[in-house]
Write a protein that holds these residues in place. Structure first.
Motif, mmCIF file in Angstrom:
data_model
loop_
_atom_site.group_PDB
_atom_site.id
_atom_site.type_symbol
_atom_site.label_atom_id
_atom_site.label_comp_id
_atom_site.label_asym_id
_atom_site.label_seq_id
_atom_site.Cartn_x
_atom_site.Cartn_y
_atom_site.Cartn_z
ATOM 1 N N THR A 1 0.883 -1.221 0.154
ATOM 2 C CA THR A 1 0.389 0.276 -0.193
ATOM 3 C C THR A 1 1.099 1.472 -0.037
ATOM 4 N N GLN A 2 1.558 1.136 0.889
ATOM 5 C CA GLN A 2 2.755 2.684 1.080
ATOM 6 C C GLN A 2 3.073 2.262 -1.006
ATOM 7 N N PHE A 3 4.369 1.562 -1.077
ATOM 8 C CA PHE A 3 4.876 1.343 -2.261
ATOM 9 C C PHE A 3 3.625 2.000 -3.309
ATOM 10 N N TYR B 1 2.029 6.288 -7.125
ATOM 11 C CA TYR B 1 0.646 6.684 -7.308
ATOM 12 C C TYR B 1 1.512 8.358 -7.567
ATOM 13 N N TYR B 2 1.816 9.231 -6.396
ATOM 14 C CA TYR B 2 1.817 10.290 -5.924
ATOM 15 C C TYR B 2 2.596 10.645 -7.196
ATOM 16 N N TYR B 3 4.174 9.862 -7.044
ATOM 17 C CA TYR B 3 5.521 10.320 -8.368
ATOM 18 C C TYR B 3 4.492 10.457 -9.746
ATOM 19 N N THR B 4 3.939 9.118 -9.967
ATOM 20 C CA THR B 4 3.286 9.340 -10.979
ATOM 21 C C THR B 4 2.584 10.149 -11.970
ATOM 22 N N SER B 5 2.106 10.823 -10.675
ATOM 23 C CA SER B 5 1.416 12.488 -10.901
ATOM 24 C C SER B 5 2.714 13.913 -10.551
ATOM 25 N N LYS B 6 3.143 13.183 -10.211
ATOM 26 C CA LYS B 6 4.682 14.337 -10.976
ATOM 27 C C LYS B 6 5.446 13.808 -11.762
ATOM 28 N N VAL B 7 5.460 14.182 -13.197
ATOM 29 C CA VAL B 7 5.564 13.281 -14.473
ATOM 30 C C VAL B 7 7.151 13.902 -14.451
ATOM 31 N N ASP B 8 7.612 14.837 -14.000
ATOM 32 C CA ASP B 8 9.395 15.550 -14.085
ATOM 33 C C ASP B 8 9.974 14.651 -13.302
ATOM 34 N N ASP B 9 9.158 14.374 -12.332
ATOM 35 C CA ASP B 9 10.177 13.719 -10.597
ATOM 36 C C ASP B 9 10.230 12.017 -11.527
#
Length: 123
Positions: free
Chosen positions: A47-49, A54-62
């Motif tokens: 779940t943490q993963f 999900y968070y990082y995929t929403s920040k495409v550049d990151d």
């Protein structure tokens, strides 16, 4: 939330784990799910993963930066593996040649025995 640098480490290990599933392990088993071991290594759960991913995929550049770093690491690990395999193969080849040479020398050093002839045959 998993920090960005740890996410690179985690994804690198997950890609390795994913590819290891189709390879026989030391117990000659295939299709082993190594993901729980990776999660345990980083002291996280799925779940943490998922939330961090999900968070990082929403920040495409990151996420792009993360995936590029993962790719560099995987390529580096692959090069190290290739070099180690080449070295291992070379050592095995040399070892085999040495063993063959020893066997030939041992064969040369065996005492020569005279052939045994049957005594004259009576007519």
């Amino acid at each position: 939330m998993i920090p960005k640098d740890q996410m690179v480490d985690l994804l690198t290990d997950l890609f390795i784990a994913m590819n290891a599933q189709t390879t026989k392990n030391i117990d000659l088993k295939r299709n082993v799910n190594y993901f729980p071991l990776v999660f345990e290594k980083y002291k996280i759960d799925s779940t943490q993963f998922k939330e961090s991913n999900y968070y990082y995929t929403s920040k495409v550049d990151d996420y792009d930066d993360i995936l590029n770093e993962v790719q560099v690491r995987l390529e580096t690990l692959n090069e190290v593996y290739k070099k180690e395999k080449k070295l291992k193969d070379s050592i095995e080849t040399v070892t085999k040649k040495i063993e063959d040479s020893i066997k030939r020398v041992e064969g040369i050093n065996k005492p020569i025995t005279k052939p045994i002839f049957k005594s004259k045959i009576k007519k």
